[in-house]
Design a protein around this motif. Structure first.
Motif, mmCIF file in Angstrom:
data_model
loop_
_atom_site.group_PDB
_atom_site.id
_atom_site.type_symbol
_atom_site.label_atom_id
_atom_site.label_comp_id
_atom_site.label_asym_id
_atom_site.label_seq_id
_atom_site.Cartn_x
_atom_site.Cartn_y
_atom_site.Cartn_z
ATOM 1 N N HIS A 1 4.578 1.219 -7.064
ATOM 2 C CA HIS A 1 3.907 -0.246 -6.716
ATOM 3 C C HIS A 1 4.303 -0.340 -5.363
ATOM 4 O O HIS A 1 3.914 -1.630 -4.853
ATOM 5 C CB HIS A 1 4.429 -1.204 -7.603
ATOM 6 C CG HIS A 1 6.013 -1.356 -7.544
ATOM 7 N ND1 HIS A 1 6.746 -0.683 -8.364
ATOM 8 C CD2 HIS A 1 6.832 -2.085 -7.068
ATOM 9 C CE1 HIS A 1 8.008 -1.081 -8.393
ATOM 10 N NE2 HIS A 1 8.070 -1.985 -7.224
ATOM 11 N N ARG A 2 5.168 0.425 -4.624
ATOM 12 C CA ARG A 2 5.385 0.114 -3.081
ATOM 13 C C ARG A 2 4.840 1.321 -2.318
ATOM 14 O O ARG A 2 5.102 1.083 -1.051
ATOM 15 C CB ARG A 2 7.129 0.428 -3.164
ATOM 16 C CG ARG A 2 7.896 -0.689 -3.792
ATOM 17 C CD ARG A 2 9.366 -0.402 -3.594
ATOM 18 N NE ARG A 2 9.884 -1.733 -4.321
ATOM 19 C CZ ARG A 2 11.355 -1.524 -4.387
ATOM 20 N NH1 ARG A 2 11.848 -0.474 -4.150
ATOM 21 N NH2 ARG A 2 11.795 -2.342 -5.269
ATOM 22 N N ARG A 3 3.842 1.928 -2.836
ATOM 23 C CA ARG A 3 2.963 2.639 -1.909
ATOM 24 C C ARG A 3 1.618 2.222 -1.750
ATOM 25 O O ARG A 3 1.023 2.213 -3.040
ATOM 26 C CB ARG A 3 3.136 4.217 -2.354
ATOM 27 C CG ARG A 3 2.476 5.217 -1.853
ATOM 28 C CD ARG A 3 3.491 5.674 -0.886
ATOM 29 N NE ARG A 3 2.966 6.751 0.398
ATOM 30 C CZ ARG A 3 3.115 7.823 0.329
ATOM 31 N NH1 ARG A 3 3.840 8.223 -0.543
ATOM 32 N NH2 ARG A 3 3.137 8.570 1.337
ATOM 33 N N GLY A 4 1.195 2.040 -0.637
ATOM 34 C CA GLY A 4 -0.267 1.805 -0.530
ATOM 35 C C GLY A 4 -1.152 2.706 0.492
ATOM 36 O O GLY A 4 -0.692 3.015 1.517
ATOM 37 N N ILE B 1 -4.480 -1.191 -0.150
ATOM 38 C CA ILE B 1 -4.074 -1.235 -1.623
ATOM 39 C C ILE B 1 -3.038 -0.173 -2.422
ATOM 40 O O ILE B 1 -3.054 0.906 -1.850
ATOM 41 C CB ILE B 1 -5.657 -0.801 -2.449
ATOM 42 C CG1 ILE B 1 -6.637 -0.229 -1.638
ATOM 43 C CG2 ILE B 1 -6.090 -1.895 -3.316
ATOM 44 C CD1 ILE B 1 -7.857 0.099 -2.316
ATOM 45 N N PRO B 2 -2.260 -0.616 -3.073
ATOM 46 C CA PRO B 2 -1.531 0.361 -3.893
ATOM 47 C C PRO B 2 -2.184 1.474 -4.746
ATOM 48 O O PRO B 2 -3.255 1.336 -4.769
ATOM 49 C CB PRO B 2 -0.974 -0.591 -4.973
ATOM 50 C CG PRO B 2 -0.990 -2.278 -4.530
ATOM 51 C CD PRO B 2 -2.220 -1.912 -3.741
ATOM 52 N N THR B 3 -1.614 2.621 -4.613
ATOM 53 C CA THR B 3 -2.355 3.956 -4.872
ATOM 54 C C THR B 3 -1.240 4.520 -5.889
ATOM 55 O O THR B 3 0.011 4.357 -5.590
ATOM 56 C CB THR B 3 -2.446 4.596 -3.876
ATOM 57 O OG1 THR B 3 -3.428 5.871 -4.242
ATOM 58 C CG2 THR B 3 -1.245 5.158 -2.963
ATOM 59 N N ASP B 4 -1.760 5.296 -6.849
ATOM 60 C CA ASP B 4 -0.929 6.286 -7.669
ATOM 61 C C ASP B 4 -1.123 7.841 -7.005
ATOM 62 O O ASP B 4 -0.512 8.862 -7.693
ATOM 63 C CB ASP B 4 -1.353 6.078 -9.242
ATOM 64 C CG ASP B 4 -2.495 6.218 -9.590
ATOM 65 O OD1 ASP B 4 -3.265 6.705 -8.562
ATOM 66 O OD2 ASP B 4 -2.798 6.388 -10.623
ATOM 67 N N ASN B 5 -2.036 7.999 -5.913
ATOM 68 C CA ASN B 5 -1.933 9.243 -5.226
ATOM 69 C C ASN B 5 -0.749 9.759 -4.731
ATOM 70 O O ASN B 5 0.063 8.887 -4.267
ATOM 71 C CB ASN B 5 -2.970 9.228 -4.064
ATOM 72 C CG ASN B 5 -4.393 9.059 -4.482
ATOM 73 O OD1 ASN B 5 -4.648 9.088 -5.650
ATOM 74 N ND2 ASN B 5 -4.990 8.653 -3.596
ATOM 75 N N ASP B 6 -0.346 10.826 -4.889
ATOM 76 C CA ASP B 6 0.683 11.873 -4.471
ATOM 77 C C ASP B 6 0.290 12.090 -2.965
ATOM 78 O O ASP B 6 -0.721 12.819 -2.639
ATOM 79 C CB ASP B 6 0.941 13.089 -5.082
ATOM 80 C CG ASP B 6 1.708 12.879 -6.499
ATOM 81 O OD1 ASP B 6 2.469 11.911 -6.399
ATOM 82 O OD2 ASP B 6 1.504 13.502 -7.464
#
Length: 127
Positions: free
Chosen positions: A51-54, A58-63
Motif C-alpha cells: 500500500h506504500r508503492r505506486g 496509483i497504488p500497485t501490487d507490481n514488483d
C-alpha cells in the motif's frame, strides 16, 4: 566499495528470496569486474509494503524493483572494462530477473551512481 540498495515490494521478500538476491547482485558486479571484486559488494534489500508503492499515481501490487548501485566514479571508467555502466545495468537486471522471474525484467529500474574521489570514507577516514 560497490553498494546496492534495492527497494522492492515487501511481499516479494519471503525469507528465501533475500539470500538469492544478495548472491545474484554480488555476482553481477563480479561478472563485470572479476570474481575477486565480489568480497567488496554490499547489498541492502529494503521492503516497501504494497500500500506504500505506486506507479502512475496509483497504488500497485507490481514488483517494480528500484535498484541503485553506487561506487567510486572512477570504477565506471576503467579502460580495461569498457562500457562498465551498461554492463552493470544489464547484469543487474539479469540478476533480478533470474531470482524474481522473467516477468519482472521490464519493471526493473537500475540507477548507477558514481561517487567522486574524496566523497566516501571508511572507519571515519576519507577513502
Amino acid at each position: 566499495m560497490p553498494h546496492f540498495s534495492v527497494h522492492i515490494r515487501e511481499e516479494a521478500l519471503d525469507g528465501t528470496v533475500e539470500p538469492k538476491l544478495i548472491s545474484a547482485l554480488t555476482d553481477a558486479v563480479g561478472t563485470v569486474y572479476g570474481k575477486e571484486f565480489r568480497r567488496l559488494v554490499g547489498v541492502d534489500l529494503i521492503g516497501i509494503p504494497q500500500h506504500r508503492r505506486g506507479i502512475g499515481g496509483i497504488p500497485t501490487d507490481n514488483d517494480a524493483p528500484l535498484v541503485t548501485l553506487s561506487m567510486r566514479e572512477a570504477a565506471y571508467h576503467l579502460p580495461e572494462i569498457p562500457d562498465a555502466p551498461a554492463r552493470l545495468v544489464a547484469t543487474t537486471t539479469d540478476a533480478m530477473a533470474v531470482v524474481l522471474g522473467e516477468a519482472v525484467r521490464k519493471q526493473v529500474i537500475v540507477t548507477i551512481v558514481g561517487v567522486p574521489d574524496g566523497r566516501t570514507g571508511v572507519a571515519g577516514t576519507v577513502a
